[in-house]
Scaffold this motif. Structure first.
Motif, mmCIF file in Angstrom:
data_model
loop_
_atom_site.group_PDB
_atom_site.id
_atom_site.type_symbol
_atom_site.label_atom_id
_atom_site.label_comp_id
_atom_site.label_asym_id
_atom_site.label_seq_id
_atom_site.Cartn_x
_atom_site.Cartn_y
_atom_site.Cartn_z
ATOM 1 N N GLY A 1 20.295 -1.545 -8.985
ATOM 2 C CA GLY A 1 19.922 -2.695 -8.172
ATOM 3 C C GLY A 1 20.086 -2.545 -6.678
ATOM 4 O O GLY A 1 19.988 -3.530 -5.927
ATOM 5 N N HIS A 2 20.305 -1.324 -6.198
ATOM 6 C CA HIS A 2 20.431 -1.102 -4.751
ATOM 7 C C HIS A 2 19.035 -0.866 -4.180
ATOM 8 O O HIS A 2 18.646 0.263 -3.849
ATOM 9 N N THR A 3 18.274 -1.932 -4.060
ATOM 10 C CA THR A 3 16.884 -1.820 -3.633
ATOM 11 C C THR A 3 16.529 -2.875 -2.595
ATOM 12 O O THR A 3 17.207 -3.888 -2.443
ATOM 13 N N THR A 4 15.454 -2.590 -1.880
ATOM 14 C CA THR A 4 14.782 -3.583 -1.062
ATOM 15 C C THR A 4 13.360 -3.703 -1.619
ATOM 16 O O THR A 4 12.912 -2.840 -2.376
ATOM 17 N N THR A 5 12.668 -4.753 -1.242
ATOM 18 C CA THR A 5 11.303 -4.961 -1.725
ATOM 19 C C THR A 5 10.323 -4.792 -0.583
ATOM 20 O O THR A 5 10.480 -5.397 0.477
ATOM 21 N N PHE A 6 9.320 -3.954 -0.823
ATOM 22 C CA PHE A 6 8.263 -3.776 0.173
ATOM 23 C C PHE A 6 6.982 -4.400 -0.347
ATOM 24 O O PHE A 6 6.599 -4.206 -1.501
ATOM 25 N N SER A 7 6.306 -5.147 0.518
ATOM 26 C CA SER A 7 5.043 -5.774 0.165
ATOM 27 C C SER A 7 3.996 -5.441 1.227
ATOM 28 O O SER A 7 4.290 -5.430 2.427
ATOM 29 N N THR A 8 2.788 -5.182 0.773
ATOM 30 C CA THR A 8 1.693 -4.914 1.719
ATOM 31 C C THR A 8 1.058 -6.203 2.234
ATOM 32 O O THR A 8 0.209 -6.152 3.120
ATOM 33 N N LYS A 9 1.444 -7.340 1.697
ATOM 34 C CA LYS A 9 0.847 -8.599 2.114
ATOM 35 C C LYS A 9 1.067 -8.827 3.602
ATOM 36 O O LYS A 9 2.175 -8.683 4.121
ATOM 37 N N ASP A 10 0.005 -9.146 4.300
ATOM 38 C CA ASP A 10 0.009 -9.425 5.744
ATOM 39 C C ASP A 10 0.330 -8.191 6.595
ATOM 40 O O ASP A 10 0.564 -8.314 7.801
ATOM 41 N N HIS A 11 0.347 -7.017 5.978
ATOM 42 C CA HIS A 11 0.573 -5.796 6.757
ATOM 43 C C HIS A 11 -0.705 -5.450 7.523
ATOM 44 O O HIS A 11 -1.809 -5.537 6.983
ATOM 45 N N LEU A 12 -0.551 -5.045 8.765
ATOM 46 C CA LEU A 12 -1.717 -4.777 9.616
ATOM 47 C C LEU A 12 -2.597 -3.656 9.081
ATOM 48 O O LEU A 12 -3.805 -3.627 9.348
ATOM 49 N N LYS A 13 -2.024 -2.733 8.320
ATOM 50 C CA LYS A 13 -2.794 -1.600 7.814
ATOM 51 C C LYS A 13 -3.208 -1.784 6.360
ATOM 52 O O LYS A 13 -3.651 -0.823 5.716
ATOM 53 N N ALA A 14 -3.062 -2.998 5.839
ATOM 54 C CA ALA A 14 -3.382 -3.215 4.417
ATOM 55 C C ALA A 14 -4.003 -4.594 4.222
ATOM 56 O O ALA A 14 -3.467 -5.447 3.513
ATOM 57 N N ASP A 15 -5.156 -4.824 4.864
ATOM 58 C CA ASP A 15 -5.833 -6.118 4.757
ATOM 59 C C ASP A 15 -6.221 -6.432 3.314
ATOM 60 O O ASP A 15 -6.689 -5.558 2.575
ATOM 61 N N HIS A 16 -6.026 -7.685 2.944
ATOM 62 C CA HIS A 16 -6.461 -8.200 1.639
ATOM 63 C C HIS A 16 -5.839 -7.424 0.472
ATOM 64 O O HIS A 16 -6.478 -7.176 -0.543
ATOM 65 N N THR A 17 -4.580 -7.046 0.633
ATOM 66 C CA THR A 17 -3.851 -6.418 -0.473
ATOM 67 C C THR A 17 -2.511 -7.126 -0.641
ATOM 68 O O THR A 17 -1.998 -7.755 0.297
ATOM 69 N N ALA A 18 -1.973 -7.018 -1.817
ATOM 70 C CA ALA A 18 -0.661 -7.607 -2.089
ATOM 71 C C ALA A 18 0.046 -6.752 -3.133
ATOM 72 O O ALA A 18 0.220 -7.141 -4.285
ATOM 73 N N LEU A 19 0.418 -5.571 -2.711
ATOM 74 C CA LEU A 19 1.143 -4.642 -3.565
ATOM 75 C C LEU A 19 2.638 -4.788 -3.279
ATOM 76 O O LEU A 19 3.054 -4.792 -2.126
ATOM 77 N N SER B 1 14.655 15.153 2.970
ATOM 78 C CA SER B 1 13.347 15.810 2.890
ATOM 79 C C SER B 1 12.451 15.146 1.853
ATOM 80 O O SER B 1 11.351 15.628 1.582
ATOM 81 N N GLU B 2 12.919 14.050 1.282
ATOM 82 C CA GLU B 2 12.151 13.327 0.277
ATOM 83 C C GLU B 2 11.518 12.087 0.902
ATOM 84 O O GLU B 2 12.169 11.383 1.677
ATOM 85 N N LYS B 3 10.255 11.836 0.541
ATOM 86 C CA LYS B 3 9.536 10.683 1.100
ATOM 87 C C LYS B 3 8.783 9.923 0.016
ATOM 88 O O LYS B 3 8.375 10.489 -0.993
ATOM 89 N N ILE B 4 8.612 8.638 0.275
ATOM 90 C CA ILE B 4 7.751 7.780 -0.527
ATOM 91 C C ILE B 4 6.704 7.207 0.422
ATOM 92 O O ILE B 4 7.053 6.636 1.466
ATOM 93 N N LEU B 5 5.437 7.374 0.088
ATOM 94 C CA LEU B 5 4.341 6.864 0.914
ATOM 95 C C LEU B 5 3.513 5.864 0.119
ATOM 96 O O LEU B 5 3.262 6.076 -1.075
ATOM 97 N N VAL B 6 3.115 4.807 0.787
ATOM 98 C CA VAL B 6 2.170 3.841 0.223
ATOM 99 C C VAL B 6 0.849 4.052 0.953
ATOM 100 O O VAL B 6 0.747 3.807 2.156
ATOM 101 N N VAL B 7 -0.171 4.510 0.225
ATOM 102 C CA VAL B 7 -1.461 4.861 0.825
ATOM 103 C C VAL B 7 -2.559 4.012 0.186
ATOM 104 O O VAL B 7 -2.603 3.862 -1.046
ATOM 105 N N ILE B 8 -3.435 3.448 1.022
ATOM 106 C CA ILE B 8 -4.542 2.624 0.512
ATOM 107 C C ILE B 8 -5.831 3.029 1.223
ATOM 108 O O ILE B 8 -5.903 3.030 2.453
ATOM 109 N N HIS B 9 -6.836 3.389 0.435
ATOM 110 C CA HIS B 9 -8.157 3.737 0.971
ATOM 111 C C HIS B 9 -9.165 2.666 0.559
ATOM 112 O O HIS B 9 -9.173 2.218 -0.597
#
Length: 317
Positions: free
Chosen positions: A153-171, A201-209
């Motif tokens: 349970g040591h987490t934060t929540t990321f949402s794409t809603k209202d993100h400038l680089k993710a129009d009309h998404t809600a992931l 050296s580990e990364k997590i990326l959220v990518v939307i095309h």
């Protein structure tokens, strides 16, 4: 309230020592976190010794996070010994110990100071803050099992809603609390997160095309994804998956990059799916590292974490 500043002083002094030695940033984080853990432990011992009636309060503060702090301390010791060698680790531990002896020779003076220190220590032990020390403790507590950080349970929540680089998404997806968010340079990358408070050296990326509306529906299979990856990449395996009930595909690739006139490589697990004319990709990666380095053990260690994040990702319409 001299003792209130004790742990902070240990951290600052030990960090300066590590920077003077020109250690890598992840090693500096380890030394900084280790000095905080040892400093706070010794300060609490001093409080209990000078004010016997506060022993129960000290014990309650220590027991509230004994397991995670103990794991972090043990894992940091193993990590520093592996990275620097036993002799250099012993020098660091001796340096922290000498700081403790110097600072703890002064009395706390007043019981109200001791009570305030216990209160502040108990708050920090809850790991509710988001500073590098807290992230460092969580990072190294789960150094040997990164996915357990999310499970516990040591987490934060990321949402794409209202993100400038993710129009009309809600992931919406969970991110390990010890990872640090940063804006990505690539237009399609909405957000990136880096382990060990941004020092790993580990990364997590959220990518939307965006997919062109006139294009036929994109079918994600081994043939189609093989055409998506760069020519300097190797497609190592594919697997059918589902993200929040939406069919998709997981691919593992290894890509060679040219960085500072040197060839380096990264290993990636990418979880892809399409939804409403968009291609979504949740990418977990390791590297860049030298071409000679075997990344098989490293990706095996982090694959459970990357899969867990993908399995808990949700589409919120």
């Amino acid at each position: 309230m001299r003792i209130l500043l004790l742990s902070l002083y240990f951290t600052f002094a030990a960090c300066c020592y590590a920077q003077h030695q020109k250690y890598p940033s992840k090693v500096i984080l380890a030394v900084e976190t280790y000095s905080f853990l040892l400093g706070q432990k010794e300060a609490l011992k001093k409080v209990a010794l000078e004010f016997p009636r506060l022993k129960d309060d000290v014990a309650a503060a220590e027991n509230s996070s004994k397991v995670i702090f103990g794991r972090a301390e043990k894992n940091i010791e193993h990590f520093l010994k592996d990275e620097l060698g036993v002799l250099e680790f012993n020098k660091i531990k001796q340096h922290i110990g000498s700081l403790a002896l110097e600072q703890l020779k002064h009395p706390v003076q007043k019981e109200e100071y001791a009570r305030e220190f216990i209160k502040q220590a108990a708050f920090k032990l809850k790991l509710s803050e988001s500073g590098d020390i807290q992230k460092g403790i969580i990072s190294f507590a789960f150094h040997d099992a990164p996915h357990q950080e999310v499970i516990d349970g040591h987490t934060t929540t990321f949402s794409t809603k209202d993100h400038l680089k993710a129009d009309h998404t809600a992931l919406v997806l969970p991110i390990p609390k010890s990872w640090r968010a940063a804006e990505a340079e690539m237009p399609a990358t909405v957000q990136q997160f880096t382990s060990y408070a941004g020092n790993g050296s580990e990364k997590i990326l959220v990518v939307i095309h965006d997919l062109a509306s006139e294009d036929a529906p994109l079918v994600l299979d081994q043939k189609s994804v093989a055409g998506m990856i760069p020519p300097q990449s190797i497609l190592m395996r594919t697997e059918s998956v589902a993200i929040d009930g939406t069919p998709g595909i997981m691919i593992e690739t290894e890509e060679v990059l040219f960085l500072s006139n040197q060839k380096r490589k990264i290993r990636m697990l990418q979880f892809m799916f399409t939804y409403k004319q968009k291609l979504y990709c949740l990418q977990g990666s390791i590297g860049p590292v030298s071409l000679s380095q075997n990344l098989d053990p490293h990706i095996k260690k982090y694959e459970p974490l990357f899969r867990l994040i993908a399995s808990r990702t949700q589409l919120m319409d």
